[in-house]
Design an enzyme around this catalytic site. Sequence first.
Site: not given
Ligand code: 13P
Length: 251
Positions: A9, A168, A214, A96, A11, A98, A174
Amino acid sequence: MRKNIVAGNWKMNKTLQEGIALAKDLNEALKQKTVNCDVVICTPFIHLASVAAEIDQTKLGLGAENCADKKSGAYTGEVSAAMVASTGAKYVILGHSERRQYYGETSEILKEKVTLALENNLTPIFCIGEVLAEREAGKHFEVVNTQLKEALFGLSAEDFSKIVIAYEPVWAIGTGKTASSDQAQEIHAVIRQTITEKYGKEVAENTSILYGGSCKASNAQELFAKPDVDGGLIGGAALSVEDFMGIIVAF
Ligand code: 13P
């Protein structure tokens, strides 16, 4: 049997030129190596058509990070599932954390997005997961079950079978703080059990449930070794070929 999948992803990262270069390099790396999982990259909308033209989707699948909850029309700035599909993309990340957190996406909205994605033959990678306070209060199982039920359990068994789930935990995204492999296994098993109760054992056993948060080369192998962890949804570590390949070869 269900598929093992490693999906990136991106982002809101990479300019168009940087994104094309990354996709081409990754495609090249995958040509050189036999891997034991499906590999997908989910990119910003603007990259999709150009990336689709550069990669071999039998080796590297392509998806979007979102799509609109409406079919078409006067929705300035939105991108429909049909538009995503028209680029050649085959997947779409939906729900997601976010998007839920910063853009107010509710289960009601996500239900519409899932329906439109499926109508356009896109495979939804549907994200669920609790925030830290919910885990600390012991509510994480309830939270993910509710997210699953509200957005997805109106689907027929046939349609549900087309969905990939990504667990997740928001506190692991992150932050560098990954869930332990035991924590991941425990909740993935609960998610699979909830799917079993609704759709039966066969559908549940065939559903890929990815872990995200992560995930990196150094912890992927331990996570993916768990019986109910069928791969990863990768943020930061999907932004470099070396880091992403390090996760892919964990299978
Ligand atoms: P990270 O791997 O940067 O923690 O992000 C995970 C994520 O949100 C994938 O959709």
